[in-house]
Design a protein around this motif. Structure first.
Motif, short mmCIF file in Angstrom:
data_model
loop_
_atom_site.label_atom_id
_atom_site.label_comp_id
_atom_site.label_asym_id
_atom_site.label_seq_id
_atom_site.Cartn_x
_atom_site.Cartn_y
_atom_site.Cartn_z
N ASP A 179 0.73 -1.44 -0.54
CA ASP A 179 0.17 -0.08 -0.10
C ASP A 179 1.14 1.13 0.18
O ASP A 179 1.54 1.70 1.10
CB ASP A 179 -0.64 -0.03 1.05
N GLY A 180 1.11 1.88 -0.64
CA GLY A 180 2.46 2.78 -0.81
C GLY A 180 1.49 4.31 -1.30
O GLY A 180 -0.03 4.97 -1.70
N GLU A 181 2.67 5.01 -0.75
CA GLU A 181 2.47 6.12 -0.31
C GLU A 181 3.46 7.55 -1.05
O GLU A 181 4.59 6.62 0.11
CB GLU A 181 1.74 7.36 0.78
N ILE A 182 3.10 8.44 -1.75
CA ILE A 182 4.17 8.95 -1.85
C ILE A 182 4.43 10.65 -1.06
O ILE A 182 3.42 10.92 -0.86
CB ILE A 182 3.98 9.38 -3.37
N ILE A 183 5.33 10.62 -0.97
CA ILE A 183 5.30 12.20 1.01
C ILE A 183 6.72 12.54 -0.22
O ILE A 183 7.92 12.35 -0.90
CB ILE A 183 5.91 11.68 1.58
N PHE A 184 5.69 14.16 -0.78
CA PHE A 184 6.97 15.27 -1.66
C PHE A 184 7.87 16.08 0.26
O PHE A 184 6.97 16.78 0.42
CB PHE A 184 6.17 16.32 -2.76
N THR A 185 9.10 15.91 -0.97
CA THR A 185 9.84 16.80 -0.14
C THR A 185 9.67 18.17 -0.21
O THR A 185 8.64 18.64 -1.76
CB THR A 185 11.63 16.45 -0.39
#
Length: 305
Positions: free
Chosen positions: A33-39
């Protein structure tokens, strides 16, 4: 499902189109189960990783070598280490290429998710971690000083254009240093310093042969170059000889080295492509066992004991 966090630097690889839906589909195919977190800025990735909950199964660094450095740094600050992976999205991607990740984004992600976790060594310069290189000398700063607009517009060529300008305007400096390695102390006048745990540096493959990422050792190369034209002959030799046989280079393989600059450095060290600011004149470098890194299976035999 397993939990995966992708720490993505939106400033990396602006020319590359990222199909986020396809990335999520691929993660689900492999049970994540993926989640993209942007810096949003410098050191952001370090803070994000340091604050992740312990039940995260995989953290993927998606950016350049500097982003990977921040992700590894954040994990090293944790009591409970997380499994990491590197999905290269930068301009040069030395570490990604060494790992065998030199294809498109989705192809690389498939290689990672089908890969094998291995514990890697992490190096330190004083209290700052680096994954593959710490270096100092003239023109080294183009790794972190090349304007972002040049990199965005020209890619790798942007570094070359900036480097040519630096080469024309700068002279070669020398530094009087005292260093201790493998139980012995030396004094010398040196111009370039490379402490590495990689077979690829600044886009050049096979700088060293038989590199192992879990042997508790790193490679040290000191160069004494007097004139600009000597730089070219040294580079040619490095392309045709073993580094140990290049006259202008002093080579060591070790787990720790201390370098004291009797002449204060005129520029900053570069670690993993980013500037390392430090006002002191003594630098202690060592290697420690780091976290697990998920890697393509084909490269595991090449890179690990």
């Amino acid at each position: 499902m397993k939990k995966c966090k992708i720490i993505m630097n939106p400033q990396s690889g602006k020319k590359k189109k990222v199909n986020y839906h396809a990335m999520y589909d691929l993660l689900r195919k492999h049970g994540y189960d993926g989640e993209i977190i942007f810096t949003k800025g410098a050191k952001d990735a370090t803070r994000i990783v340091e604050e992740l909950p312990n039940d995260v199964d995989l953290v993927i660094s998606c950016g350049g070598d500097g982003t990977l450095n921040e992700v590894v740094t954040g994990d090293m600050k944790r009591k409970h280490k997380l499994t990491l992976a590197n999905l290269p999205l930068g301009t040069v991607n030395d570490v990604g290429n060494m790992y065998g990740l030199n294809k498109g984004i989705l192809e690389n992600l498939e290689l990672l998710l089908s890969g094998k976790p291995k514990k890697i060594d992490v190096c330190y310069i004083n209290d700052s971690a680096f994954v593959y290189v710490a270096c100092l000398g003239d023109y080294i700063d183009m790794a972190y000083s090349t304007p972002r607009e040049l990199k965005a517009k020209y890619g790798k060529l942007g570094y070359v254009l900036y480097g040519v300008k630096q080469f024309i305007t700068k002279k070669v400096h020398h530094y009087k240093v005292r260093y201790t390695v493998n139980g012995k102390t030396y004094e010398d006048d040196l111009s370039f310093f490379f402490i590495t745990n990689s077979s690829r540096i600044a886009g050049f493959n096979d700088v060293y042969y038989d590199i192992k990422l879990d042997d508790g050792m790193f490679e040290v190369a000191f160069a004494k170059i007097n004139r600009k034209k000597d730089m070219f002959s040294t580079l040619i030799q490095l392309g045709t000889k073993d580094i140990k046989d290049v006259k202008e280079v002093t080579y060591y393989r070790t787990k720790e080295i201390e370098i004291e600059f009797l002449d204060p450095p005129k520029s900053s060290w570069c670690i993993d492509g980013e500037e390392y600011k430090y006002t002191g004149t003594t630098f202690n470098l060592k290697v420690v066992q780091g976290p697990k890194m998920l890697l393509p299976k084909d490269n595991v035999k090449l890179l690990f004991d």
